[in-house]
Scaffold this motif. Sequence first.
Motif, PDB file in Angstrom:
ATOM      1  N   ASP A   1       0.477  87.777 -10.304  1.00 43.31           N
ATOM      2  CA  ASP A   1      -0.939  88.102 -10.150  1.00 43.31           C
ATOM      3  C   ASP A   1      -1.209  88.589  -8.720  1.00 43.31           C
ATOM      4  O   ASP A   1      -0.386  88.422  -7.823  1.00 43.31           O
ATOM      5  CB  ASP A   1      -1.810  86.892 -10.495  1.00 43.31           C
ATOM      6  CG  ASP A   1      -1.534  85.712  -9.590  1.00 43.31           C
ATOM      7  OD1 ASP A   1      -2.037  85.714  -8.452  1.00 43.31           O
ATOM      8  OD2 ASP A   1      -0.812  84.794 -10.024  1.00 43.31           O
TER       9      ASP A   1
ATOM     10  N   ALA B   1      -3.250  87.597  -6.331  1.00 41.55           N
ATOM     11  CA  ALA B   1      -3.322  86.590  -5.267  1.00 41.55           C
ATOM     12  C   ALA B   1      -1.922  86.197  -4.804  1.00 41.55           C
ATOM     13  O   ALA B   1      -1.665  86.072  -3.599  1.00 41.55           O
ATOM     14  CB  ALA B   1      -4.086  85.365  -5.756  1.00 41.55           C
ATOM     15  N   THR B   2      -1.018  86.026  -5.757  1.00 37.20           N
ATOM     16  CA  THR B   2       0.355  85.669  -5.402  1.00 37.20           C
ATOM     17  C   THR B   2       1.009  86.791  -4.609  1.00 37.20           C
ATOM     18  O   THR B   2       1.686  86.545  -3.613  1.00 37.20           O
ATOM     19  CB  THR B   2       1.174  85.353  -6.673  1.00 37.20           C
ATOM     20  OG1 THR B   2       0.542  84.282  -7.374  1.00 37.20           O
ATOM     21  CG2 THR B   2       2.600  84.977  -6.335  1.00 37.20           C
TER      22      THR B   2
ATOM     23  N   ARG C   1      -0.442  89.012  -2.683  1.00 36.39           N
ATOM     24  CA  ARG C   1      -1.008  89.045  -1.323  1.00 36.39           C
ATOM     25  C   ARG C   1      -0.410  87.938  -0.466  1.00 36.39           C
ATOM     26  O   ARG C   1      -0.056  88.155   0.698  1.00 36.39           O
ATOM     27  CB  ARG C   1      -2.529  88.923  -1.370  1.00 36.39           C
ATOM     28  CG  ARG C   1      -3.228  90.216  -1.756  1.00 36.39           C
ATOM     29  CD  ARG C   1      -4.737  90.109  -1.621  1.00 36.39           C
ATOM     30  NE  ARG C   1      -5.313  89.121  -2.536  1.00 36.39           N
ATOM     31  CZ  ARG C   1      -5.550  89.328  -3.827  1.00 36.39           C
ATOM     32  NH1 ARG C   1      -5.251  90.491  -4.377  1.00 36.39           N
ATOM     33  NH2 ARG C   1      -6.086  88.387  -4.583  1.00 36.39           N
ATOM     34  N   LYS C   2      -0.288  86.737  -1.029  1.00 31.42           N
ATOM     35  CA  LYS C   2       0.299  85.622  -0.277  1.00 31.42           C
ATOM     36  C   LYS C   2       1.745  85.932   0.102  1.00 31.42           C
ATOM     37  O   LYS C   2       2.181  85.624   1.210  1.00 31.42           O
ATOM     38  CB  LYS C   2       0.238  84.333  -1.098  1.00 31.42           C
ATOM     39  CG  LYS C   2      -1.154  83.776  -1.210  1.00 31.42           C
ATOM     40  CD  LYS C   2      -1.162  82.536  -2.081  1.00 31.42           C
ATOM     41  CE  LYS C   2      -2.573  82.005  -2.234  1.00 31.42           C
ATOM     42  NZ  LYS C   2      -2.602  80.796  -3.079  1.00 31.42           N
TER      43      LYS C   2
ATOM     44  N   ASP D   1       0.505  75.957   0.079  1.00 31.80           N
ATOM     45  CA  ASP D   1      -0.626  76.792   0.482  1.00 31.80           C
ATOM     46  C   ASP D   1      -0.761  76.839   1.996  1.00 31.80           C
ATOM     47  O   ASP D   1      -1.029  77.897   2.564  1.00 31.80           O
ATOM     48  CB  ASP D   1      -1.929  76.270  -0.137  1.00 31.80           C
ATOM     49  CG  ASP D   1      -2.012  76.539  -1.628  1.00 31.80           C
ATOM     50  OD1 ASP D   1      -1.251  77.398  -2.119  1.00 31.80           O
ATOM     51  OD2 ASP D   1      -2.825  75.877  -2.297  1.00 31.80           O
TER      52      ASP D   1
END
Length: 76
Positions: free
Chosen positions: A9, A11-12, A14-15, A69
């Motif tokens: 996804d 968000a993953t 980007r992280k 996180d």
Amino acid sequence: MERIVLEVDGATARKWRTSSYRLRSQLNRLLGEQINQIIDRSEPEDSIRFFEELRAEMKEKGLTQEVLDSILHEKE
């Protein structure tokens, strides 16, 4: 070493892009080991059990979602 592409996804992704080189290297190694173990298993239930056991082991060692996180957000 060869490159493979995994779909994750947004968000993953980007992280991953914003995480440190050290963290990405460690995760690459761990993911490679886990992928090999999962593919070598013949039953899907074994793979599920493997991840459940891995999750429990990581939690026992203090590697919780909160810790992951915080590592991913070190630069922020």
